[in-house]
Design an enzyme around this catalytic site. Structure first.
Site, PDB file in Angstrom:
ATOM      1  N   ARG A  51     -19.324  56.963  11.618  1.00  0.00           N
ATOM      2  CA  ARG A  51     -19.119  57.168   9.717  1.00  0.00           C
ATOM      3  C   ARG A  51     -19.044  55.920   9.189  1.00  0.00           C
ATOM      4  O   ARG A  51     -18.335  55.153   9.742  1.00  0.00           O
ATOM      5  CB  ARG A  51     -17.774  58.475   9.740  1.00  0.00           C
ATOM      6  CG  ARG A  51     -16.009  57.021  10.380  1.00  0.00           C
ATOM      7  CD  ARG A  51     -15.116  56.821   9.490  1.00  0.00           C
ATOM      8  NE  ARG A  51     -14.249  55.923  10.097  1.00  0.00           N
ATOM      9  CZ  ARG A  51     -14.363  54.862  10.593  1.00  0.00           C
ATOM     10  NH1 ARG A  51     -14.868  54.207   9.913  1.00  0.00           N
ATOM     11  NH2 ARG A  51     -12.989  54.819  10.868  1.00  0.00           N
ATOM     12  N   GLU A  98      -8.617  53.575   3.070  1.00  0.00           N
ATOM     13  CA  GLU A  98      -8.306  52.380   4.632  1.00  0.00           C
ATOM     14  C   GLU A  98      -7.230  52.414   4.390  1.00  0.00           C
ATOM     15  O   GLU A  98      -6.581  52.118   3.540  1.00  0.00           O
ATOM     16  CB  GLU A  98      -9.160  51.221   4.125  1.00  0.00           C
ATOM     17  CG  GLU A  98     -10.122  50.583   5.779  1.00  0.00           C
ATOM     18  CD  GLU A  98     -11.170  51.834   5.914  1.00  0.00           C
ATOM     19  OE1 GLU A  98     -11.356  52.279   6.724  1.00  0.00           O
ATOM     20  OE2 GLU A  98     -12.290  51.841   4.687  1.00  0.00           O
ATOM     21  N   ASP A 131      -4.823  56.363   6.282  1.00  0.00           N
ATOM     22  CA  ASP A 131      -4.780  57.942   7.138  1.00  0.00           C
ATOM     23  C   ASP A 131      -3.370  58.331   7.547  1.00  0.00           C
ATOM     24  O   ASP A 131      -2.910  59.626   7.804  1.00  0.00           O
ATOM     25  CB  ASP A 131      -6.080  58.573   7.929  1.00  0.00           C
ATOM     26  CG  ASP A 131      -6.714  57.425   9.409  1.00  0.00           C
ATOM     27  OD1 ASP A 131      -5.714  56.477   9.195  1.00  0.00           O
ATOM     28  OD2 ASP A 131      -7.463  57.786  10.225  1.00  0.00           O
ATOM     29  N   GLY A 148     -15.701  49.221  12.998  1.00  0.00           N
ATOM     30  CA  GLY A 148     -15.645  49.598  11.574  1.00  0.00           C
ATOM     31  C   GLY A 148     -16.519  51.542  11.728  1.00  0.00           C
ATOM     32  O   GLY A 148     -16.305  52.055  10.764  1.00  0.00           O
ATOM     33  N   SER A 164     -16.802  53.674  15.954  1.00  0.00           N
ATOM     34  CA  SER A 164     -17.975  54.266  17.984  1.00  0.00           C
ATOM     35  C   SER A 164     -17.414  54.519  19.095  1.00  0.00           C
ATOM     36  O   SER A 164     -17.210  55.915  20.086  1.00  0.00           O
ATOM     37  CB  SER A 164     -18.804  52.601  18.291  1.00  0.00           C
ATOM     38  OG  SER A 164     -17.622  51.901  19.112  1.00  0.00           O
ATOM     39  N   ASP A 212     -12.008  59.356  11.962  1.00  0.00           N
ATOM     40  CA  ASP A 212     -12.562  59.300  12.242  1.00  0.00           C
ATOM     41  C   ASP A 212     -12.840  60.767  12.962  1.00  0.00           C
ATOM     42  O   ASP A 212     -14.008  61.193  12.759  1.00  0.00           O
ATOM     43  CB  ASP A 212     -12.808  58.190  13.341  1.00  0.00           C
ATOM     44  CG  ASP A 212     -12.082  56.862  12.714  1.00  0.00           C
ATOM     45  OD1 ASP A 212     -12.168  56.635  11.263  1.00  0.00           O
ATOM     46  OD2 ASP A 212     -11.331  56.517  13.592  1.00  0.00           O
ATOM     47  N   ASN A 215     -12.713  44.812  19.030  1.00  0.00           N
ATOM     48  CA  ASN A 215     -12.215  45.835  19.102  1.00  0.00           C
ATOM     49  C   ASN A 215     -10.475  46.370  19.441  1.00  0.00           C
ATOM     50  O   ASN A 215      -9.291  45.592  19.264  1.00  0.00           O
ATOM     51  CB  ASN A 215     -12.119  45.851  21.037  1.00  0.00           C
ATOM     52  CG  ASN A 215     -11.353  47.268  21.795  1.00  0.00           C
ATOM     53  OD1 ASN A 215     -10.452  47.331  21.907  1.00  0.00           O
ATOM     54  ND2 ASN A 215     -12.517  48.184  22.558  1.00  0.00           N
ATOM     55  N   LYS A 216     -10.046  47.457  18.404  1.00  0.00           N
ATOM     56  CA  LYS A 216      -8.889  47.572  18.357  1.00  0.00           C
ATOM     57  C   LYS A 216      -7.581  48.008  19.345  1.00  0.00           C
ATOM     58  O   LYS A 216      -6.322  48.038  18.505  1.00  0.00           O
ATOM     59  CB  LYS A 216      -9.157  48.771  17.529  1.00  0.00           C
ATOM     60  CG  LYS A 216      -8.891  48.841  15.478  1.00  0.00           C
ATOM     61  CD  LYS A 216      -9.824  48.317  14.854  1.00  0.00           C
ATOM     62  CE  LYS A 216     -11.456  48.671  15.327  1.00  0.00           C
ATOM     63  NZ  LYS A 216     -12.674  48.469  14.659  1.00  0.00           N
TER      64      LYS A 216
HETATM   65  P1  ADP Z   1     -14.783  50.932  16.453  1.00  0.00           P
HETATM   66  O1  ADP Z   1     -14.579  50.562  15.537  1.00  0.00           O
HETATM   67  O2  ADP Z   1     -16.802  51.039  16.444  1.00  0.00           O
HETATM   68  O3  ADP Z   1     -14.564  52.766  16.672  1.00  0.00           O
HETATM   69  P2  ADP Z   1     -12.931  50.168  18.554  1.00  0.00           P
HETATM   70  O4  ADP Z   1     -12.982  49.059  18.763  1.00  0.00           O
HETATM   71  O5  ADP Z   1     -11.903  51.406  17.562  1.00  0.00           O
HETATM   72  O6  ADP Z   1     -14.054  50.338  17.212  1.00  0.00           O
HETATM   73  O7  ADP Z   1     -13.272  51.121  19.888  1.00  0.00           O
HETATM   74  C1  ADP Z   1     -14.482  50.089  20.212  1.00  0.00           C
HETATM   75  C2  ADP Z   1     -15.392  50.664  21.872  1.00  0.00           C
HETATM   76  O8  ADP Z   1     -15.980  51.924  22.491  1.00  0.00           O
HETATM   77  C3  ADP Z   1     -15.999  49.723  22.786  1.00  0.00           C
HETATM   78  O9  ADP Z   1     -15.046  48.971  23.216  1.00  0.00           O
HETATM   79  C4  ADP Z   1     -16.601  50.627  23.396  1.00  0.00           C
HETATM   80  O10 ADP Z   1     -15.632  50.849  25.113  1.00  0.00           O
HETATM   81  C5  ADP Z   1     -16.953  52.165  22.828  1.00  0.00           C
HETATM   82  N1  ADP Z   1     -17.886  51.960  22.708  1.00  0.00           N
HETATM   83  C6  ADP Z   1     -18.288  52.203  21.114  1.00  0.00           C
HETATM   84  N2  ADP Z   1     -19.371  52.882  21.777  1.00  0.00           N
HETATM   85  C7  ADP Z   1     -20.137  53.350  23.375  1.00  0.00           C
HETATM   86  C8  ADP Z   1     -21.062  53.040  23.948  1.00  0.00           C
HETATM   87  N3  ADP Z   1     -22.189  53.382  23.017  1.00  0.00           N
HETATM   88  N4  ADP Z   1     -21.068  53.557  24.985  1.00  0.00           N
HETATM   89  C9  ADP Z   1     -19.469  53.053  25.762  1.00  0.00           C
HETATM   90  N5  ADP Z   1     -18.651  52.864  24.726  1.00  0.00           N
HETATM   91  C10 ADP Z   1     -18.769  52.250  23.822  1.00  0.00           C
HETATM   92  P1  NG1 Z   2     -11.839  52.125  13.402  1.00  0.00           P
HETATM   93  O1  NG1 Z   2     -12.055  51.474  13.001  1.00  0.00           O
HETATM   94  O2  NG1 Z   2     -13.278  53.069  13.502  1.00  0.00           O
HETATM   95  O3  NG1 Z   2     -11.650  52.727  15.318  1.00  0.00           O
HETATM   96  C1  NG1 Z   2      -9.412  52.929  12.469  1.00  0.00           C
HETATM   97  C2  NG1 Z   2      -8.688  54.607  12.718  1.00  0.00           C
HETATM   98  C3  NG1 Z   2      -8.725  55.418  11.958  1.00  0.00           C
HETATM   99  C4  NG1 Z   2      -8.320  54.327  10.343  1.00  0.00           C
HETATM  100  C5  NG1 Z   2      -9.237  53.203  10.000  1.00  0.00           C
HETATM  101  C6  NG1 Z   2      -8.357  52.588   9.234  1.00  0.00           C
HETATM  102  C7  NG1 Z   2      -8.784  55.196  14.524  1.00  0.00           C
HETATM  103  C8  NG1 Z   2      -9.454  56.060  16.352  1.00  0.00           C
HETATM  104  N1  NG1 Z   2      -9.222  54.304  14.093  1.00  0.00           N
HETATM  105  O4  NG1 Z   2     -10.247  53.384  12.305  1.00  0.00           O
HETATM  106  O5  NG1 Z   2      -7.874  56.277  11.879  1.00  0.00           O
HETATM  107  O6  NG1 Z   2      -6.572  54.374  10.297  1.00  0.00           O
HETATM  108  O7  NG1 Z   2      -9.035  52.570  11.327  1.00  0.00           O
HETATM  109  O8  NG1 Z   2      -8.563  53.036   7.864  1.00  0.00           O
HETATM  110  O9  NG1 Z   2      -7.807  55.156  14.994  1.00  0.00           O
HETATM  111 MG    MG Z   3     -12.246  53.281  16.819  1.00  0.00          MG
END
Ligand code: ADP
Ligand code: NG1
Ligand code: MG
Length: 485
Positions: free
Chosen positions: A63, A69, A72, A168, A171, A215, A259-260
Site C-alpha cells: 500500500r 502517517e 493509526d 514504507g 511489505s 496496513d 526494517n521497523k
Molecule cells: P515495510 O515498510 O516494507 O512493511 P518492514 O520493516 O515492516 O517494512 O518489513 C520488512 C520485512 O518484511 C523485510 O525485512 C522482510 O523480513 C519481510 N519481507 C518483505 N518482503 C518480503 C519478501 N518478498 N519475502 C520475504 N520476506 C519479505
Molecule cells: P510500515 O512503514 O509499512 O511498516 C508502519 C505501521 C503502520 C503505521 C505506519 C505509519 C505496522 C505493521 N505498520 O507502516 O501501522 O503506523 O507505520 O503511519 O506496524
Molecule cells: Mg511494515
C-alpha cells in the site's frame, strides 16, 4: 482436505463475483492461463521444489498511504490505497504437520521448516527478525483466533514478493496478511475481509512493533479505483474515497531501507503517544486516565474536536521534552511500574519523551486527513490544496515526529524544485515518498527529472531498473485467492 471446496464456494456468488465483505476467490489454470508472469514462475518454482501441484494461490497487495502517517495507532483514520506490487503465495497441504516455507528469492530469504503447531516467534533485539517470522505471525494469528483445540494442517508454501522491503510500502503486512489468508483458507474459515484484517493487525504485533492496523486493513479492504478512508475507532471500517480524475500519485524509493522491527524508533513514537495521552487525560481530570492510551479515545471521552484537543495539548505540554522522572512524578508511579506498564520490550532505555511535538503531529496530521478527504471529494477540488496538505504532512513528520531521513528530505526537495509536492509514506526513517502530479505529461517529466537528479548518481541505484524505483501508482484491489484448477 475437502475444506477448500467449502471455503471457496462460500465466497463465490452465482455470477462468480465475490460476495460483499468476503475475500474474492476465483478459479484459474495458472500453468496455462495466467497472464501474470510472476504467478507462472511461482507455480513452476513450487512444483519444482515440492513436486506437487499448489492447491491455491494467495495475492495480497502492498500500500501507499496518501496521508495520515503515524496516526493509526492513536485511533485516527488514514487514507491509503493498495499497490500493484504484492506478495504472492502458492500453497498446498503438506502430508505431515510441518510448515515448509520457500522463497523464490532464496539468496535473500532462506528456506524454513517447522512443526506448524509448535512454534514460538523469536524476535531478535538487533538486526531485525528473519523473514519467516512474519509468516509465522500470520499462522499464529489464525491459531489464536481458532483456539488451542484446533490443529493447523501442515502446509507447503512458496513466496514471491515485489514490494520493496523495509521501504514504507507495507511489505511486512502483505506477508503477514498473506499468511493469515492462507491459514484461514486451508482451515476452511469463512473469509470475512474485516475479520482477517483484524486478525492480521493483531498478530503482526508478535513481530515486536506496535502498529495500528492501517496496513492489514487496506490489504484486505482495498477496492480497485479508489483510495480508502479507514477508521479504527470505535471499530474498523473502510469507505472508498474518489480521488480527483487528473490526480496521479507517484512513488519514489529513497533506497534507504529501514526494517521497523530491527530498531526501537517506531515503538518509541508509539510509547510517547501513549504517555502523552494519559498525561492529557490526567490533566483533564479523567478518573480512568491510566486506561486511555489512544488520542481518539481521549477525544471521544472529552467530547471535543481535534482543534480543542490540540489547544489542550499546547496548554498542558509546554516543555521541549519530558524526562522519565517528570513522568513518574506526574503519574505517581515508581520506575518499575512505568517500565512494566508503559514501556515496551525494546523501549526500556528511553529517558526523554517529546510529548508535545509527537502529540501536535498526530492531531494536526489527523486534521489534514479529514481536510484531504473532504477536498478530494468536493466538486471543485484543486490539486494545489491537496499538494499543500502533503507538504505540510512531510514537514511535520520531519520536524515534529523526527521520522524522516536525509534521502527522503532530498527527494522531497528535488520534487519541490520541480513544482511537485511530496511526503514520506509509511513509517519513515527511510523508504519511499509519495508525490502528487496533475497530468500524465507532468508526471512523466517529473519521473524523468528525478531519475536524472536523484537516481543517476546514487550508488545504491547502480544497476537497478529505475522504473522499479520511481513509478506512478493507481489504487488496486485487496487480497484474493486463486484456486488452482
Ligand atoms: P515495510 O515498510 O516494507 O512493511 P518492514 O520493516 O515492516 O517494512 O518489513 C520488512 C520485512 O518484511 C523485510 O525485512 C522482510 O523480513 C519481510 N519481507 C518483505 N518482503 C518480503 C519478501 N518478498 N519475502 C520475504 N520476506 C519479505
Ligand atoms: P510500515 O512503514 O509499512 O511498516 C508502519 C505501521 C503502520 C503505521 C505506519 C505509519 C505496522 C505493521 N505498520 O507502516 O501501522 O503506523 O507505520 O503511519 O506496524
Ligand atoms: Mg511494515
Amino acid at each position: 482436505h475437502h475444506r477448500f471446496a467449502t471455503t471457496a464456494s462460500m465466497n463465490r456468488t452465482e455470477n462468480g463475483d465475490h460476495a460483499a465483505g468476503l475475500v474474492a476467490v476465483s478459479d484459474l489454470d495458472v500453468a496455462t492461463c495466467s497472464k501474470d508472469e510472476r504467478l507462472r514462475e511461482l507455480h513452476a518454482f513450487f512444483v519444482q521444489q515440492y513436486e506437487v501441484e499448489p492447491k491455491f494461490f494467495v495475492k495480497v497487495p502492498g500500500r501507499v498511504n496518501i496521508i495520515g502517517e503515524h496516526v493509526d495507532y492513536c485511533g485516527y483514520p488514514v487514507l491509503p490505497m493498495a499497490t500493484r506490487q504484492c506478495i504472492l503465495l502458492a500453497v498446498a497441504p503438506a502430508t505431515d504437520d510441518y510448515l515448509y516455507l520457500k522463497n523464490v528469492n532464496s539468496e535473500k530469504y532462506e528456506n524454513f521448516k517447522c512443526e506448524i503447531n509448535a512454534f514460538d516467534i523469536q524476535i531478535p533485539t538487533s538486526g531485525g527478525p528473519r523473514w519467516y517470522n512474519y509468516f509465522l505471525c500470520g499462522v499464529r494469528g489464525v491459531q489464536d483466533h481458532l483456539g488451542n483445540n484446533i490443529p493447523t494442517p501442515g502446509m507447503f508454501v512458496a513466496v514471491s514478493g515485489n514490494i520493496p522491503p523495509a521501504s514504507g510500502l507495507s511489505s511486512s503486512s502483505a506477508l503477514v496478511s498473506a499468511a493469515v489468508l492462507a491459514s484461514a483458507h486451508i482451515q476452511g474459515l469463512p473469509l470475512s475481509a474485516q475479520l482477517l484484517a483484524t486478525i492480521a493487525a493483531q498478530c503482526e504485533l508478535y513481530i515486536g512493533t506496535q502498529g495500528g492496523g492501517m496496513d492489514q486493513a487496506i490489504a484486505f479492504l482495498a477496492k480497485q479505483g479508489c483510495a480508502q478512508f479507514i477508521q479504527f475507532h470505535p471499530k474498523l471500517s473502510a469507505q472508498p474515497v474518489k480521488l480527483p480524475n487528473n490526480a496521479i500519485f507517484v512513488v519514489a524509493n529513497s533506497l534507504a531501507e529501514m526494517n521497523k522491527a530491527a530498531t526501537s524508533d517506531f515503538n518509541e513514537r508509539v510509547v510517547e503517544c501513549r504517555i502523552s495521552c494519559r498525561w492529557l487525560a490526567k490533566r483533564m481530570h479523567l478518573n480512568n486516565w491510566r486506561d486511555i492510551i489512544r488520542f481518539a479515545t481521549l477525544q471521544t471521552t472529552l467530547q471535543c474536536t481535534l482543534e480543542d484537543l490540540e489547544e489542550i495539548a499546547i496548554r498542558e505540554l509546554s516543555k521541549a521534552f519530558y524526562t522519565r522522572e517528570d513522568i513518574l512524578k506526574e503519574f505517581g508511579m515508581n520506575d518499575e511500574e512505568f517500565s512494566k506498564t508503559i514501556l515496551t520490550a525494546n523501549t526500556q532505555h528511553m529517558q526523554r519523551f517529546k510529548l508535545r511535538q509527537r502529540t501536535l503531529h498526530v492531531l494536526q496530521e489527523s486534521l489534514r486527513v479529514s481536510k484531504f478527504r473532504a477536498l478530494s471529494e468536493s466538486e471543485d477540488c484543486k490539486l494545489e490544496s491537496l499538494s499543500e496538505l502533503l507538504m505540510q504532512s512531510h514537514e511535520s513528520l520531519r520536524s515534529l515526529y523526527e521520522c524522516s531521513h536525509p534521502n527522503l528530505d532530498r527527494l522531497v526537495e528535488e520534487s519541490k524544485r520541480f513544482g511537485i509536492k511530496a511526503r514520506l509514506t509509511g513509517a519513515g526513517w527511510g523508504g519511499c515518498i509519495v508525490s502528487l502530479c496533475d497530468s500524465v505529461d507532468s508526471c512523466n517529466a517529473y519521473i524523468k527529472e528525478l531519475k536524472e537528479k536523484y537516481y543517476k548518481d546514487l550508488p545504491q541505484a547502480k544497476g537497478r531498473n529505475f522504473d522499479e524505483l520511481i513509478f506512478a501508482t493507481s489504487p488496486q484491489g485487496g487480497a484474493e485467492i486463486l484456486t488452482n484448477k
